[in-house]
Design a protein around this motif. Structure first.
Motif, PDB file in Angstrom:
ATOM      1  N   ARG A   1     -43.863 -44.822 150.261  1.00 19.80           N
ATOM      2  CA  ARG A   1     -44.210 -43.811 149.256  1.00 19.80           C
ATOM      3  C   ARG A   1     -44.309 -44.425 147.868  1.00 19.80           C
ATOM      4  NH1 ARG A   1     -39.864 -39.489 148.980  1.00 19.80           N
ATOM      5  NH2 ARG A   1     -39.717 -39.757 146.767  1.00 19.80           N
ATOM      6  N   ASP A   2     -45.446 -44.178 147.190  1.00 15.19           N
ATOM      7  CA  ASP A   2     -45.600 -44.628 145.806  1.00 15.19           C
ATOM      8  C   ASP A   2     -44.572 -43.923 144.940  1.00 15.19           C
ATOM      9  OD1 ASP A   2     -47.842 -46.387 145.972  1.00 15.19           O
ATOM     10  OD2 ASP A   2     -49.156 -44.645 146.192  1.00 15.19           O
TER      11      ASP A   2
ATOM     12  N   LYS B   1     -43.457 -49.251 145.951  1.00 17.61           N
ATOM     13  CA  LYS B   1     -43.440 -48.265 147.034  1.00 17.61           C
ATOM     14  C   LYS B   1     -42.047 -48.191 147.652  1.00 17.61           C
ATOM     15  CE  LYS B   1     -48.268 -48.960 148.336  1.00 17.61           C
ATOM     16  NZ  LYS B   1     -48.800 -47.632 148.113  1.00 17.61           N
TER      17      LYS B   1
END
Length: 194
Positions: free
Chosen positions: A37-38, A172
């Protein structure tokens, strides 16, 4: 019969290739975040007037934990585990950032948060933001915290999420480590990212 064996072998090779392609990223001993996930960027002022950037600009893996300096159990245990993981990494540890983010900015000024983190290791960063920055970074990482009544000596306590977050060099979120996870798992996962 030979044609059947050749077709089976071809399908097996294709299936193996597809499976390998699906597992091309690193595997983690911690709880993998899949897909990674960014994470948004955050900036904290440090006591020496410099700034600490969290997010894609960091350019190296970052280990984050949200806690507070008056914590009686989870926070000291977690930072002691970080120290062990860092020692196991040896020279590679210079390529990792360990960041303690306070969830109690009312008591934990930037100086207090930094001093707390560095009592475990001189390279650890302890940061404290204003209420708005603290709320935003906690929301981004899904961290919860709430004040609770404590003893007269401790003032109040803060119940808080207790997992460690691993963010890769591209910013991330790739893995989580619930409290109680062996420190060796974090060290091994960091080693695989370096």
């Amino acid at each position: 019969m030979r044609g059947l064996a050749t077709r089976f072998r071809s399908r097996f090779v294709l299936a193996a290739a597809l499976l390998t392609a699906c597992q091309s990223g690193p595997t983690f001993e911690g709880m993998a975040v899949d897909p990674p996930r960014d994470m948004p960027a955050f900036t904290f002022a440090l006591p020496d007037s410099s700034r600490l950037e969290l997010g894609p600009a960091a350019g190296k893996p970052t280990v984050l934990f949200f806690g507070y300096t008056h914590c009686p159990d989870v926070c000291p245990t977690t930072l002691a585990d970080w120290k062990r993981a860092k020692a196991q990494l040896g020279d590679k540890a210079a390529s990792v950032r360990f960041v303690f983010v306070t969830v109690d900015p009312d008591r934990d000024t930037p100086e207090v948060a930094q001093r707390y983190a560095r009592q475990y290791d001189a390279s650890f960063e302890g940061v404290s933001g204003d209420a708005q920055t603290t709320a935003k970074i906690m929301e981004a990482y899904g961290v919860a915290a709430a004040k609770e009544e404590g003893s007269a000596a401790s003032g109040y306590l803060v119940s808080h999420s207790s997992q460690v977050f691993l963010v890769n060099s591209a910013g991330k979120l790739v893995a989580l480590y619930p409290f109680g996870t062996r420190w060796e798992a974090l060290a091994n996962d960091l080693s695989s990212l370096l």
